[in-house]
Motif scaffolding. Structure first.
Motif, PDB file in Angstrom:
ATOM      1  N   GLN A   1      42.004 -39.726  77.237  1.00 28.11           N
ATOM      2  CA  GLN A   1      42.919 -39.187  78.240  1.00 28.11           C
ATOM      3  C   GLN A   1      42.204 -39.097  79.566  1.00 28.11           C
ATOM      4  N   HIS A   2      42.302 -40.141  80.302  1.00 26.45           N
ATOM      5  CA  HIS A   2      41.659 -40.098  81.611  1.00 26.45           C
ATOM      6  C   HIS A   2      42.491 -39.198  82.514  1.00 26.45           C
ATOM      7  N   GLY A   3      41.837 -38.557  83.423  1.00 24.89           N
ATOM      8  CA  GLY A   3      42.572 -37.644  84.290  1.00 24.89           C
ATOM      9  C   GLY A   3      42.519 -36.227  83.742  1.00 24.89           C
ATOM     10  N   GLU A   4      43.516 -35.450  84.116  1.00 22.00           N
ATOM     11  CA  GLU A   4      43.470 -34.025  83.772  1.00 22.00           C
ATOM     12  C   GLU A   4      43.755 -33.827  82.284  1.00 22.00           C
ATOM     13  N   LEU A   5      43.190 -32.765  81.768  1.00 24.04           N
ATOM     14  CA  LEU A   5      43.411 -32.455  80.372  1.00 24.04           C
ATOM     15  C   LEU A   5      44.589 -31.487  80.259  1.00 24.04           C
ATOM     16  N   THR A   6      45.604 -31.898  79.527  1.00 24.41           N
ATOM     17  CA  THR A   6      46.735 -31.004  79.322  1.00 24.41           C
ATOM     18  C   THR A   6      46.537 -30.242  78.020  1.00 24.41           C
ATOM     19  N   VAL A   7      47.330 -29.220  77.847  1.00 24.76           N
ATOM     20  CA  VAL A   7      47.191 -28.403  76.646  1.00 24.76           C
ATOM     21  C   VAL A   7      47.525 -29.219  75.414  1.00 24.76           C
ATOM     22  N   THR A   8      48.668 -29.944  75.457  1.00 26.93           N
ATOM     23  CA  THR A   8      49.025 -30.759  74.299  1.00 26.93           C
ATOM     24  C   THR A   8      48.008 -31.875  74.112  1.00 26.93           C
ATOM     25  N   GLY A   9      47.507 -32.362  75.231  1.00 29.91           N
ATOM     26  CA  GLY A   9      46.538 -33.464  75.165  1.00 29.91           C
ATOM     27  C   GLY A   9      45.269 -33.065  74.440  1.00 29.91           C
ATOM     28  N   VAL A  10      44.976 -31.779  74.442  1.00 30.10           N
ATOM     29  CA  VAL A  10      43.793 -31.340  73.715  1.00 30.10           C
ATOM     30  C   VAL A  10      44.181 -30.848  72.317  1.00 30.10           C
ATOM     31  N   LEU A  11      45.314 -30.168  72.261  1.00 28.32           N
ATOM     32  CA  LEU A  11      45.706 -29.549  70.991  1.00 28.32           C
ATOM     33  C   LEU A  11      46.002 -30.594  69.921  1.00 28.32           C
ATOM     34  N   LEU A  12      46.710 -31.636  70.318  1.00 26.45           N
ATOM     35  CA  LEU A  12      47.086 -32.643  69.323  1.00 26.45           C
ATOM     36  C   LEU A  12      45.881 -33.299  68.668  1.00 26.45           C
ATOM     37  N   PRO A  13      44.953 -33.860  69.479  1.00 26.29           N
ATOM     38  CA  PRO A  13      43.752 -34.436  68.853  1.00 26.29           C
ATOM     39  C   PRO A  13      43.003 -33.408  68.033  1.00 26.29           C
ATOM     40  N   LEU A  14      43.012 -32.177  68.534  1.00 26.94           N
ATOM     41  CA  LEU A  14      42.295 -31.132  67.821  1.00 26.94           C
ATOM     42  C   LEU A  14      42.908 -30.916  66.440  1.00 26.94           C
ATOM     43  N   SER A  15      44.250 -30.897  66.418  1.00 30.06           N
ATOM     44  CA  SER A  15      44.893 -30.703  65.117  1.00 30.06           C
ATOM     45  C   SER A  15      44.630 -31.911  64.212  1.00 30.06           C
ATOM     46  N   THR A  16      44.632 -33.096  64.821  1.00 31.82           N
ATOM     47  CA  THR A  16      44.282 -34.285  64.041  1.00 31.82           C
ATOM     48  C   THR A  16      42.925 -34.116  63.393  1.00 31.82           C
ATOM     49  N   ALA A  17      41.958 -33.733  64.235  1.00 32.92           N
ATOM     50  CA  ALA A  17      40.596 -33.585  63.734  1.00 32.92           C
ATOM     51  C   ALA A  17      40.552 -32.542  62.632  1.00 32.92           C
TER      52      ALA A  17
END
Lengths: 300, 657, 217
Positions: free
Chosen positions: C47-63
């Protein structure tokens, strides 16, 4: 200038046994022992040099020639690798091919010397040695090819000098993979855990040590010293790739290089303390992994 | 050219004299060997001159054969192949004078000498011929004369079988060549080589040449005849066949390449793939062998593979527009042709020495021969080190050039173009390692340790006529190792002949390659000096000390016997198990059922996988499919004449209609 | 940034090889778990650019799911089924590695050939994703145990996930969640299946299932 190019050679000749001392010391410290003195390898060599010799009835001149040819080829191979800020004594296109084959020549004669005794232990060691080194060879060449592709040089001294932090900055995965492959080759070629256990006491499980079981006195000193030089040789290549310190001041670079060698020796000791030796049947698999790593590095 | 014709005449005279003096042993030996030796020495002079850069020569005479002409031409390419042919033939003939004596009581030696002369002459004509008809006739003569030499010991069933395999294989190969030359002649309107030029369908011609010449050279999977035929022949003939005769296949391939116009990258890729599989499979199968001469024969497959790798890299280099890659690749391949001729002949002759005195070629029955046959052992050691590609010997120089070409190619080409280069260099590394394993095994088990059988115990050194060729060849291995650079420099006309690159480019890149070779040679000389220095130091040190002898370390076991030594099979076992997928070694272990087994046996045998899984089923199915034709074969001459008449009539009718 | 992405991709390829060469079941599960964590990391890095909440949460949940939950399930299944800890491959480990290299070469070649709607951030992304799926298939066909089949399925799905990341830089949240759920259910079902199979047949060798068909004996 001449002194500058001879210096790496002198450093290698003087410090090579020390590396083994450091590894042994690291292992004993981790095991909670005092361990032998750092200088023990030098004492061993000194003692061996002052002994007479005992030869087996079965042996011929091959047995006596083996250690000399092997040491001679390693001494010459040393002239091809750079150290610290100093370039190698001699450099020409394709010199690393000569480097690899000089080591092969040494191995050829050591293996023949082992077979000359007619002992099945030594035959066993010889057989394992040629098996594993045949598989280590492609990994070494592919690693060198990866480095050559990255730097555009086909001579080891300019090639290693061309590796720099900026190369790391834009090709870190490739260099990392190459390094991993080289470290596996380093461990395999120098008879370290997880391939071979240099301190084991059972002939049946040895590789390198069992091959030289019948050598003694000055012959054995030559073999031991040759083994130390060989380790130093591989280690310089690894350190030159891992710590490409080119500050401009050669003395600082050399000091950094020596520090790198020290760290590698300690790391080897740590690996040896934290791992068991692989079953012999699994060793080819480890070398296959090295080949895969190196080819992946070339493909990147 | 007149000296060359004289040389051919010597061969002819030798052949004729062998027939005339068939019953007079001494004269037979004198004239039979004399013809080969005189002819070879005589031919060597112009061959060496042209190989070192003298202008090409040619000779043309009228000849009453349709489309044929007696057209001989000696250019750089022919000369480079002619030199080893003459050299090895002369030495082999000298060797044969003593080697064949062992058969004197049992059989007539006249065929052996007759066909040796014919073989030498036909090989020379193969590389000299400049007309397709002449070439094919010489080619066929070469195949047939070598067939008769292979079946010299035809009282043995295995030899007859080997000869049969060889005959079939070489004729299948020749069929491809026949088609190739007919098509080439049709496209160019003449069967003279110098009229052949770039034609459409070059790819098809290349494939035909690959199949036809590859059969002779022994490319995998067309190699199956080679490990059968070469060991079956008398040792000096094995030396000729393995060292130079299979190289005529390489010669043919290179000669065809000069006609086909611009080289295409896929030719190089194909040759690299073939070279890789021949090299790796050859050395692995060699490793699994128990028979010394069979082991050497498989090593010929391996070395032909290395040569193919060099040519393949060279072709890719030409098609990529990388002159250095092309020049170094071809130079390495060509030098390997010469080098392999020397060390393989040397090894076969030494294997002959061993078989001559011990009457066995089984590696596991030998041992401790170095003490009994010091000269044979020393020369075999040189050959073993050379074939393993170790410095400072000649084998290293040629492999070094191929390595350099592939490294340079890997550095300067893109991701896709570097694939054959990387395959070549990693393949060469693997082949090198395996060859080292194989020859430490061969030398170590045969010459070192203690004798494993009665026969090996009583082995005696061969005579001078059987040793002298070995000395010459061993010296050659060392000399090319130390002075390889001048040989490389002399290759400029040859490489320009094959690659059609600009001669200035070739000169420049060849000089670069030769420069590295020179440095390698310096290291070789230094190595020898260094080892000598260490030896001196060691004797000085030990002079004042106690040097004693004892038994080998036996781990406390009191009475070790020679049979407890490591054997060749056990030495190779880790590698053969690692590669069992390719080798399909069959192991039979019997007698281990009871709790206290009394007598157990273990056999391991490695067939040629291509022979077993490809050709045998193939020929068997052909046999089945054509079974209905059997009734045609009745044995009566009348019937065959009838067939001929019917065929002629059919052809005539077809022509009229 | 592209260096980091490349490093993660190389690590992913290496995990593929580890999966092929490892002889211990536990090690294989750890490898696949590590793959899941790496994938989460990859998704964040891409995710180039700003980090959004969903942008972090989703991968996190994947992990979390791939790196911890699923491995835990597998370990449980393994423990319950009381399996031998060896992988028991149908082809040798060396051959597996060689097959893996062949697959890698194929993936590299295919990755060059494939035309994608958008340019992926690293040229290695598509080959690595393809490689992972191929390795998954290889594991499924060349291993004997049901647990390894589940592992192969997971590795295959990881490849699909990475491929999805290569094709569309930002997948709709719903789709991504859907995939995750799918996998979860898949592995869950497999876990239960393994457990029950082992209870019924006292082994989980899938190649012995043939014995349970109605073939006349």
């Amino acid at each position: 200038m001449l002194f500058g190019s001879v210096l790496p050679l002198i450093v290698a000749l003087a410090c090579a046994p020390l590396m083994q001392g450091v590894i042994t010391r690291t292992k004993s410290v981790i095991a909670g022992r005092m361990g032998q003195p750092l200088m023990q390898p030098y004492h061993d060599l000194w003692k061996l040099l002052h002994k007479g010799a005992v030869y087996s009835h079965t042996t011929s001149w091959i047995f006596r020639t083996g250690p000399m040819v092997s040491l001679a080829s390693l001494l010459l191979a040393l002239a091809l690798v750079p150290f610290g800020g100093f370039p190698a004594l001699s450099a020409f296109s394709g010199d690393f091919i000569l480097l690899a084959y000089l080591m092969a020549l040494g191995r050829f004669f050591i293996v023949l010397a082992a077979l000359d005794t007619g002992s099945s232990f030594e035959g066993m060691g010889a057989s394992r040695e040629v098996t594993f080194s045949a598989l280590a060879e492609p990994a070494l060449f592919l690693s060198l090819a990866a480095l050559a592709r990255q730097t555009g040089r086909i001579s080891i001294s300019p090639l290693l000098t061309a590796v720099s932090w900026s190369v790391w900055a834009h090709a870190a995965p490739m260099l990392g993979l190459t390094l991993a492959a080289l470290i596996i080759v380093f461990l395999a070629e120098n008879a370290r855990i997880p391939v071979d256990d240099p301190t084991t006491h059972l002939e049946l499980t040895m590789i390198h040590e069992v091959m030289v079981l019948d050598h003694g006195g000055p012959d054995f000193a030559m073999i031991q010293y040759g083994a130390a030089l060989k380790m130093w040789l591989f280690a310089t290549i690894i350190v030159a790739v891992a710590v490409p310190w080119h500050s401009g001041n050669r003395w600082i670079d050399t000091a950094v290089g020596l520090a790198g060698m020290l760290i590698l020796a300690i790391a080897t000791g740590v690996i040896e303390s934290s791992m068991a030796r692989l079953r012999l049947l699994r060793v080819p698999q480890l070398l296959l992994v090295a080949i895969v790593l190196a080819s992946l590095a070339v493909a990147l | 050219m007149t000296t060359l014709v004289a040389s051919l005449l010597f061969f002819g005279a030798g052949a004729v004299a062998s027939v005339i003096f068939a019953r007079r042993q001494r004269w037979l030996r004198l004239f039979g060997a004399g013809g080969v030796i005189l002819g070879s020495v005589c031919g060597l002079v112009p061959a060496v001159r042209v190989a070192m850069g003298a202008p090409p020569q040619s000779l043309r005479m009228a000849w009453d054969v349709p489309y044929g002409s007696l057209y001989l031409r000696l250019d750089a390419l022919s000369a480079f192949f002619l030199v080893p042919i003459f050299l090895i033939c002369a030495l082999a003939a000298l060797y044969g004078t003593e080697y064949l004596e062992a058969y004197r009581e049992r059989k007539s030696l006249a065929p052996a000498w007759f066909f040796l002369n014919v073989l030498a002459a036909s090989m020379a004509v193969v590389v000299l011929a400049n007309n397709a008809v002449l070439f094919l006739m010489a080619w066929e003569t070469m195949s047939l004369s070598s067939f008769f030499l292979v079946t010299f010991e035809n009282e043995k069933k295995s030899t007859r079988r080997a000869g049969w395999t060889y005959l079939v294989a070489s004729h299948i190969g020749t069929t491809f060549l026949l088609v190739l030359f007919v098509l080439l002649g049709k496209a160019n309107g003449s069967l003279d080589f110098d009229r052949f030029g770039p034609a459409s369908g070059a790819g098809a011609f290349f494939v035909l040449a690959l199949a036809g010449f590859g059969t002779k050279a022994g490319f995998v999977p067309l190699h199956v005849w080679l490990p059968e035929a070469h060991p079956a022949a008398p040792s000096h003939v094995s030396a000729i066949m393995s060292a130079v005769m299979i190289k005529t296949g390489i010669y043919g391939l290179l000669r065809i390449l000069t006609f086909l116009g611009p080289m295409q990258a896929w030719w190089g890729w194909t040759l690299c793939a073939i070279g890789l599989s021949s090299g790796v499979l050859g050395v692995l199968l060699a490793l699994a062998q128990h028979d010394l001469k069979r082991l050497l024969a498989y090593h010929s497959v391996e070395n032909i593979g290395i040569i193919a790798l060099g040519i393949g890299v060279g072709i890719v280099g030409v098609s990529l527009g990388e002159p250095f890659v092309a020049v170094a690749g071809f130079a390495g391949a060509m030098l390997h042709v010469l080098n392999h001729a020397m060390f393989k002949a040397l090894l076969f002759l030494d294997a002959g020495n061993i078989a001559h005195t011990t009457h066995t070629r089984e590696i596991d029955r030998l041992g401790g021969l170095l003490a009994r046959m010091p000269a044979t052992g020393a020369t075999f050691l040189v050959g073993a080190a050379a074939i393993s590609g170790l410095p400072p010997l000649n084998g290293f120089i040629s492999e070094f050039l191929i390595y350099m070409a592939s490294f340079k190619g890997a550095v300067s080409s893109g991701a896709f173009g570097s694939v054959p280069m990387l395959a070549t260099l990693s393949g060469l590394a693997l082949i090198g390692g395996l060859a080292l394993a194989c020859f430490t095994k061969a030398f170590g088990i045969v010459f070192l340790g203690q004798p494993r059988s009665e026969r090996a115990e009583h082995a005696r050194e061969a005579g001078l006529a059987m040793l002298a060729p070995g000395f010459v060849l061993a010296a050659g291995c060392v000399l090319v190792g130390l002075f390889g650079a001048s040989v490389v420099r002399a290759m400029a006309p040859l490489i320009s002949n094959v690659t059609h690159l600009q001669s200035s480019l070739i000169g420049f890149d060849l000089a670069g390659a030769a420069n590295s070779v020179e440095r390698v040679a310096q290291f070789g000389a230094l190595l020898i000096a260094m080892a000598a220095l260490l030896a001196l130091a060691r004797t000085k040190v030990l002079a004042r000390r106690r040097v004693s002898t004892a038994t080998t370390w036996d781990c406390g076991y009191a009475s070790p016997s020679p049979r407890m030594q490591y054997t060749a099979s056990s030495f190779a076992q880790p590698l053969t198990t690692s590669f069992r997928m390719l080798l399909q070694t069959r192991e039979v272990l019997t007698g281990m059922e009871e709790t206290f087994p009394r007598r157990a046996e273990f056999h391991s045998h490695t067939d040629d996988p291509y022979q077993r899984y490809l050709f045998q089923p193939l020929f068997q199915s052909i046999n089945r499919a054509t079974a209905f034709l059997r009734p045609l074969q009745q044995g009566g001459v009348q019937l065959y004449v009838l067939y001929i008449v019917v065929t002629l009539l059919a052809v005539m009718l077809w022509e009229i209609a | 940034m592209s260096q980091l992405i490349n490093s993660v991709l190389v690590l992913l390829v290496l995990t593929g090889f580890m999966l092929l060469s490892s002889s211990r079941l536990a090690a294989c599960i750890h490898v696949v778990a590590f793959q899941g964590v790496l994938l989460g990391l990859l998704a964040i890095l891409m995710q180039h650019g700003e980090l959004t909440v969903t942008g972090v949460l989703l991968p996190l949940s994947t992990a979390l799911v791939k790196g911890f939950l699923l491995p835990w399930l597998l370990f449980r299944a393994m423990r319950e089924a009381d399996t031998v800890r060896e992988v028991e491959p149908l082809i040798s480990y060396n051959l597996s590695i060689i097959a893996g290299s062949a697959v890698l070469v194929f993936a590299l070649w295919l990755g060059q050939r494939l035309r994608l709607p958008s340019q992926p951030p690293s040229s290695l992304l598509v080959p690595a994703a393809l490689f992972m799926s191929f390795v998954g298939m290889l594991v499924i066909v060349s291993r004997r145990k049901a647990v390894t089949q589940a592992l192969g399925y997971l590795a295959l799905e990881n490849g699909v996930y990475a491929f999805g990341a290569a094709v569309a830089l930002r997948l709709p949240v719903l789709v991504e969640l859907g995939i995750l759920l799918d996998v979860f259910v898949g592995v869950f079902v497999m876990g239960i299946a393994i457990f029950h199979i082992s209870r019924e047949f006292e082994h989980i060798d899938t190649d012995k299932f043939a014995a349970s068909t109605d073939r006349p004996r």
